[in-house]
Design a protein around this motif. Structure first.
Motif, mmCIF file in Angstrom:
data_model
loop_
_atom_site.group_PDB
_atom_site.id
_atom_site.type_symbol
_atom_site.label_atom_id
_atom_site.label_comp_id
_atom_site.label_asym_id
_atom_site.label_seq_id
_atom_site.Cartn_x
_atom_site.Cartn_y
_atom_site.Cartn_z
ATOM 1 N N THR A 1 -21.627 -5.890 -35.649
ATOM 2 C CA THR A 1 -20.709 -6.833 -36.306
ATOM 3 C C THR A 1 -19.461 -6.113 -36.813
ATOM 4 N N GLU A 2 -19.663 -4.903 -37.349
ATOM 5 C CA GLU A 2 -18.525 -4.121 -37.844
ATOM 6 C C GLU A 2 -17.671 -3.590 -36.701
ATOM 7 N N SER A 3 -18.287 -3.423 -35.523
ATOM 8 C CA SER A 3 -17.545 -2.862 -34.385
ATOM 9 C C SER A 3 -16.593 -3.867 -33.759
ATOM 10 N N VAL A 4 -16.879 -5.159 -33.902
ATOM 11 C CA VAL A 4 -16.089 -6.191 -33.216
ATOM 12 C C VAL A 4 -14.596 -6.121 -33.551
ATOM 13 N N PRO A 5 -14.185 -6.101 -34.830
ATOM 14 C CA PRO A 5 -12.741 -6.014 -35.106
ATOM 15 C C PRO A 5 -12.115 -4.708 -34.613
ATOM 16 N N ILE A 6 -12.903 -3.644 -34.561
ATOM 17 C CA ILE A 6 -12.385 -2.371 -34.033
ATOM 18 C C ILE A 6 -12.129 -2.510 -32.535
ATOM 19 N N PHE A 7 -13.077 -3.129 -31.830
ATOM 20 C CA PHE A 7 -12.890 -3.355 -30.393
ATOM 21 C C PHE A 7 -11.704 -4.284 -30.129
ATOM 22 N N GLU A 8 -11.537 -5.295 -30.982
ATOM 23 C CA GLU A 8 -10.425 -6.239 -30.803
ATOM 24 C C GLU A 8 -9.087 -5.503 -30.804
ATOM 25 N N LYS A 9 -8.969 -4.547 -31.724
ATOM 26 C CA LYS A 9 -7.739 -3.764 -31.809
ATOM 27 C C LYS A 9 -7.641 -2.789 -30.624
ATOM 28 N N LEU A 10 -8.793 -2.252 -30.227
ATOM 29 C CA LEU A 10 -8.814 -1.267 -29.152
ATOM 30 C C LEU A 10 -8.313 -1.853 -27.838
ATOM 31 N N ILE A 11 -8.775 -3.051 -27.487
ATOM 32 C CA ILE A 11 -8.390 -3.611 -26.181
ATOM 33 C C ILE A 11 -6.924 -4.053 -26.135
ATOM 34 N N GLU A 12 -6.273 -4.124 -27.314
ATOM 35 C CA GLU A 12 -4.833 -4.414 -27.349
ATOM 36 C C GLU A 12 -4.001 -3.162 -27.105
ATOM 37 N N ASP A 13 -4.648 -2.017 -27.194
ATOM 38 C CA ASP A 13 -3.971 -0.729 -27.004
ATOM 39 C C ASP A 13 -3.658 -0.541 -25.515
ATOM 40 N N PRO A 14 -2.426 -0.206 -25.162
ATOM 41 C CA PRO A 14 -2.071 0.025 -23.749
ATOM 42 C C PRO A 14 -2.906 1.122 -23.091
ATOM 43 N N LYS A 15 -3.461 2.015 -23.916
ATOM 44 C CA LYS A 15 -4.267 3.106 -23.367
ATOM 45 C C LYS A 15 -5.742 2.729 -23.208
ATOM 46 N N SER A 16 -6.092 1.496 -23.566
ATOM 47 C CA SER A 16 -7.490 1.081 -23.417
ATOM 48 C C SER A 16 -7.840 0.927 -21.950
ATOM 49 N N THR A 17 -9.138 0.903 -21.660
ATOM 50 C CA THR A 17 -9.619 0.846 -20.278
ATOM 51 C C THR A 17 -10.495 -0.392 -20.060
ATOM 52 N N ASP A 18 -10.812 -0.631 -18.784
ATOM 53 C CA ASP A 18 -11.731 -1.723 -18.462
ATOM 54 C C ASP A 18 -13.094 -1.487 -19.106
ATOM 55 N N GLN A 19 -13.484 -0.215 -19.200
ATOM 56 C CA GLN A 19 -14.771 0.107 -19.828
ATOM 57 C C GLN A 19 -14.772 -0.278 -21.302
ATOM 58 N N ASP A 20 -13.628 -0.167 -21.952
ATOM 59 C CA ASP A 20 -13.538 -0.583 -23.359
ATOM 60 C C ASP A 20 -13.838 -2.077 -23.478
ATOM 61 N N ARG A 21 -13.334 -2.864 -22.536
ATOM 62 C CA ARG A 21 -13.566 -4.308 -22.572
ATOM 63 C C ARG A 21 -15.039 -4.627 -22.295
ATOM 64 N N ILE A 22 -15.646 -3.858 -21.397
ATOM 65 C CA ILE A 22 -17.072 -4.032 -21.110
ATOM 66 C C ILE A 22 -17.899 -3.687 -22.349
ATOM 67 N N ASP A 23 -17.533 -2.590 -23.013
ATOM 68 C CA ASP A 23 -18.236 -2.202 -24.242
ATOM 69 C C ASP A 23 -18.044 -3.258 -25.337
ATOM 70 N N TYR A 24 -16.867 -3.864 -25.357
ATOM 71 C CA TYR A 24 -16.585 -4.936 -26.318
ATOM 72 C C TYR A 24 -17.505 -6.128 -26.039
ATOM 73 N N ALA A 25 -17.667 -6.464 -24.758
ATOM 74 C CA ALA A 25 -18.569 -7.564 -24.384
ATOM 75 C C ALA A 25 -19.994 -7.262 -24.833
ATOM 76 N N ASP A 26 -20.398 -6.013 -24.701
ATOM 77 C CA ASP A 26 -21.731 -5.600 -25.142
ATOM 78 C C ASP A 26 -21.891 -5.837 -26.647
ATOM 79 N N ALA A 27 -20.881 -5.447 -27.415
ATOM 80 C CA ALA A 27 -20.928 -5.641 -28.869
ATOM 81 C C ALA A 27 -21.000 -7.126 -29.216
#
Length: 285
Positions: free
Chosen positions: A88-114
């Motif tokens: 639950t705490e990771s979700v807002p961190i992931f939300e910010k992460l996937i907005e980062d131009p340096k984020s990857t497709d794997q970050d989005r997959i990890d976000y889906a997992d969370a």
């Protein structure tokens, strides 16, 4: 008590600085940014793999506070929170992460997992839909299968589970999930086969062993399967079989299995004792 891992890493960092000084580069050593030393010792990777998850959370949170532009620190914090069972705490961190131009497709997959871990199935599906179809990874297809399961799209789930199992050298967990999916549909024979396969790949995967007992018990087969097990595991599996028997109306069988579980466990088996006592009270009344 101090953490031995951090102590070792601190010593390694000091030795690295000492080596610089000995080579006549003391001024550079004095000016060296701590995050550069961190990178040199691969501390990020260590924190994401072998370190205590909560310790890793504090490390990445502190690092991100000092350098909020570092994508790897934000990623590490999000992943560490998931590892620490704080999705639950990771979700807002992931939300910010996937907005980062340096984020990857794997970050989005990890976000889906969370998101799945927080029971946000629709959100997880939306994130996976944004991942290009060319990204074919074990984790992506395992999550796709789980989402299909949640929607009772069984053929789709089977297809994704099959693909996922072929994309890893350690398919035990996906086989276990697939077996549980089969149980949810009432296909206990199919589930039994998949749980056996999961145990073949990982002899220590107790979840698959216990699920195998459930699949067999659903077919009124209460005998323990022939799989590797410790005495504690055997007691737990007898307990599972006993509860299943009682639930299906086979009270005498269930009582015998609960008694066997209590006798088998190397220590006091409180849950089984309570269940047996409750069963006896029910029978008397």
């Amino acid at each position: 008590m101090g953490n031995p891992l951090m102590g070792t890493l601190a010593i390694a960092g000091l030795l690295a600085l000492g080596a610089c000084a000995e080579n006549g580069d003391a001024s550079k050593a004095a000016d060296l940014d701590p995050t550069s030393v961190v990178d040199a010792t691969d501390l990020n990777d260590i924190m994401l793999t072998v370190a205590d998850p909560n310790e890793a959370v504090e490390y990445f949170r502190s690092s991100l506070t000092k350098d909020p532009k570092r994508t790897d620190f934000r990623r590490g914090l999000a992943q560490s929170l998931v590892r620490a069972k704080r999705a639950t705490e990771s979700v807002p961190i992931f939300e910010k992460l996937i907005e980062d131009p340096k984020s990857t497709d794997q970050d989005r997959i990890d976000y889906a997992d969370a998101l799945i871990r927080t029971n946000d199935w629709a959100g997880a599906e939306a994130q996976l839909n944004k991942v290009p179809p060319t990204v074919e990874t074990y984790k992506r297809y395992r999550l796709e299968a789980m989402i299909a399961d949640s929607q009772k799209k069984w053929k789709k789930a089977d297809s994704f589970y099959e693909i996922a199992s072929g994309l890893t050298t350690k398919p035990s967990n996906v086989m276990n999930n697939w077996g549980y999916s089969k149980m949810a549909r009432g296909d206990y024979k199919g589930a039994e086969k998949l749980f056996v396969q999961a145990i073949t790949y990982d002899r220590k995967l107790f979840t698959a062993k216990n699920n195998l007992v459930l699949a067999r018990a659903a077919q009124k087969n209460y005998a323990l399967p022939v799989v590797p097990m410790t005495e504690t595991e055997k007691a737990q599996m007898l307990y599972t079989a006993g509860l299943s028997a009682v639930k299906q109306g086979d009270t005498d069988v269930g009582r015998g299995l609960l008694e066997d579980a209590i006798d088998t466990h190397p220590r006091h088996f409180e849950e089984a004792v309570r269940s047996l006592e409750a069963l006896k009270r029910t029978i008397k009344s």
